[in-house]
Motif scaffolding. Sequence first.
Motif, PDB file in Angstrom:
ATOM      1  N   THR A  71       0.930  -1.118   0.278  1.00  0.00           N
ATOM      2  CA  THR A  71       0.072  -0.003  -0.325  1.00  0.00           C
ATOM      3  C   THR A  71       0.836   0.996   0.090  1.00  0.00           C
ATOM      4  OG1 THR A  71      -1.635  -1.363   1.490  1.00  0.00           O
ATOM      5  CG2 THR A  71      -1.778   1.176   1.605  1.00  0.00           C
TER       6      THR A  71
ATOM      7  N   ARG B 182      -0.173   0.369 -10.509  1.00  0.00           N
ATOM      8  CA  ARG B 182      -1.227  -0.681 -10.182  1.00  0.00           C
ATOM      9  C   ARG B 182      -1.179  -1.998 -11.077  1.00  0.00           C
ATOM     10  NH1 ARG B 182      -5.156   3.431  -8.981  1.00  0.00           N
ATOM     11  NH2 ARG B 182      -4.186   5.177  -9.323  1.00  0.00           N
TER      12      ARG B 182
ATOM     13  N   LYS C  29      -2.065  -1.113  -3.763  1.00  0.00           N
ATOM     14  CA  LYS C  29      -3.618  -0.470  -3.335  1.00  0.00           C
ATOM     15  C   LYS C  29      -2.591   1.030  -3.247  1.00  0.00           C
ATOM     16  CE  LYS C  29      -6.245  -2.197  -1.014  1.00  0.00           C
ATOM     17  NZ  LYS C  29      -6.195  -2.891   0.588  1.00  0.00           N
TER      18      LYS C  29
ATOM     19  N   VAL D 109      -3.385   5.446  -2.497  1.00  0.00           N
ATOM     20  CA  VAL D 109      -3.962   6.333  -1.859  1.00  0.00           C
ATOM     21  C   VAL D 109      -3.423   7.357  -1.813  1.00  0.00           C
ATOM     22  CG1 VAL D 109      -4.625   6.814   0.313  1.00  0.00           C
ATOM     23  CG2 VAL D 109      -4.911   4.604  -0.416  1.00  0.00           C
TER      24      VAL D 109
ATOM     25  N   ALA E  76      -6.812   8.779 -10.627  1.00  0.00           N
ATOM     26  CA  ALA E  76      -7.429   8.525  -9.581  1.00  0.00           C
ATOM     27  C   ALA E  76      -8.929   8.158  -9.991  1.00  0.00           C
ATOM     28  CB  ALA E  76      -6.757   9.617  -8.837  1.00  0.00           C
TER      29      ALA E  76
ATOM     30  N   ASP F 257     -12.027   6.744  -3.652  1.00  0.00           N
ATOM     31  CA  ASP F 257     -12.069   6.723  -2.949  1.00  0.00           C
ATOM     32  C   ASP F 257     -10.631   6.509  -2.668  1.00  0.00           C
ATOM     33  OD1 ASP F 257     -14.645   6.496  -2.494  1.00  0.00           O
ATOM     34  OD2 ASP F 257     -14.601   4.037  -3.779  1.00  0.00           O
ATOM     35  N   GLU F 258      -9.675   6.572  -3.554  1.00  0.00           N
ATOM     36  CA  GLU F 258      -8.687   7.318  -3.268  1.00  0.00           C
ATOM     37  C   GLU F 258      -8.587   8.153  -2.384  1.00  0.00           C
ATOM     38  OE1 GLU F 258      -7.055   3.796  -6.956  1.00  0.00           O
ATOM     39  OE2 GLU F 258      -7.048   5.692  -7.413  1.00  0.00           O
TER      40      GLU F 258
END
Lengths: 301, 301
Positions: free
Chosen positions: B20, B47, B52, B54, B78, B81-82
Amino acid sequence: MAQRLSTAEEYEALLEKHDTWLFDCDGVLWKGDHVIEGVTQVLDLLRRRNKKVVFVTNNATKSRKTLLAKFKDLGVQAHVDEVYGSAYTAAVYISTVLALPKHLKVYVIGQSGLEEELHAEGIQTLGGTDPADNTLAPFNLNPESWKPDPDVAAVVCGLDTKVNYTKLSKAFAYAQKEGCHFIATNTDSTYPSSYGLLPGAGSISAPLRYALGKDPVVCGKPSGTMLDVIKAKIHFDPARTIMVGDRLNTDIEFGKHGGLATLLVLTGITAESDITGPNASPTVPDYVVQSLGDLRLADKA
Amino acid sequence: MAQRLSTAEEYEALLEKHDTWLFDCDGVLWKGDHVIEGVTQVLDLLRRRNKKVVFVTNNATKSRKTLLAKFKDLGVQAHVDEVYGSAYTAAVYISTVLALPKHLKVYVIGQSGLEEELHAEGIQTLGGTDPADNTLAPFNLNPESWKPDPDVAAVVCGLDTKVNYTKLSKAFAYAQKEGCHFIATNTDSTYPSSYGLLPGAGSISAPLRYALGKDPVVCGKPSGTMLDVIKAKIHFDPARTIMVGDRLNTDIEFGKHGGLATLLVLTGITAESDITGPNASPTVPDYVVQSLGDLRLADKA
């Protein structure tokens, strides 16, 4: 431990010991629009005894002339030379202590009273009540929309109820310049309005202190700058001078820093519980009276 | 001491170790309106490897939707939700952590993006962009001119370029109430505009902090509140998560507080001299790369 005075003889002894009397105004002489009982008699008594009286207020929105109008309205005798406000102190600090050359300018966050005192000392100002800076329009640093004045050498910040992002941004831009002075009239976090507490001058300069990561030179009580300015204007012997106030952290601290005797009155901010018991403040005045008006009994001693 | 990464093999090892990836935006992905070279390739690479991603920004004036528009404008892929902004974090903090009952209200010093996020969480607001509070007209606490809303249970303060004395006074009045929450989106003292530094969200809440004599709950980096909100929304293993940023005192501190690995890039605020030599910051990232874009070489390892 503070000495509690309550008899005519004690009041008379206090008068005997002090030639110069410095007074805070709100909460000492008056509350809102009402003179505190007996205060005018006490001031008359002091003048009859040839005591020097000085009025010392952190109010930064009023010039001494405007402050004097309040004395007149309430029937309290005073002369403009006896009145020291933090706006006047800031102006004298800039003109005398900093001795800012006359071609340099001061950027002002503050109201007309502060501007008047600066102008009376021959200081050129920007900002303040200038309509261009009293706006909620967007502000940016694009040199096509704003050119900083290279002659600004100080930023002075007092209470300003028209404070906005343009003023804060310009003041911040100037205050970051190498050698630019950063001055606050006073650091009172709040001020007591007729209907409750509102943010005070110290809250108006808080964004600049935070953004700059540095503290301003402070002119008002409890800073010694106020006393330096009074000393530059009148002669007094600190050993025979007393500061009378209702706030421990401004008035009483101010007197103590200056080596003066201190008298707390309980007609303003400070309550009995603030000076006695387990939660008492570490700041201890030399003397406490219920009200300045009580001292009129000295005449009967 | 931070590990300096500069080879394809080192970048590849970093990718292997972390599932992440949390990114600060300005100074990491882009500078002003220019994407930093190689960044879109690095995000694509992450990706493809099923990492993940963020995006974590202290920007408090934009909702996630508006933040996303900037990603799109710059061609950086993007999903809403990120993206975590401090306005969204404040809204989720109020609705989820405080679990403010729906009939209660929040007084806002802030702009439309903050209001949008609060409303999206079903929170009722006062202040903010309300024209009645975006004024330089005089304000007083006379109950005939202003009646406080008894349902206000929190004050939230973000960057607000229309901040003024009415907003500050109302927020101060509410925040003094017993039990009223005091929340700041973030405490950045400044923000870098295209033409230089302007006062940031932390400077806008400074008057309230000073007048109240207390600190707000802070939502943005380096506060753990931001990470709590991310944790509530997505699952990740802190031991295999890395925070990438350009600021030691926000991004890197944020990662360290949260037990994440930290990667400093030198394309933003922090210079080489801030992390080496006698004046180096005490905050030491785990890794340093010149630019996030450099990591695209991992693919060649």
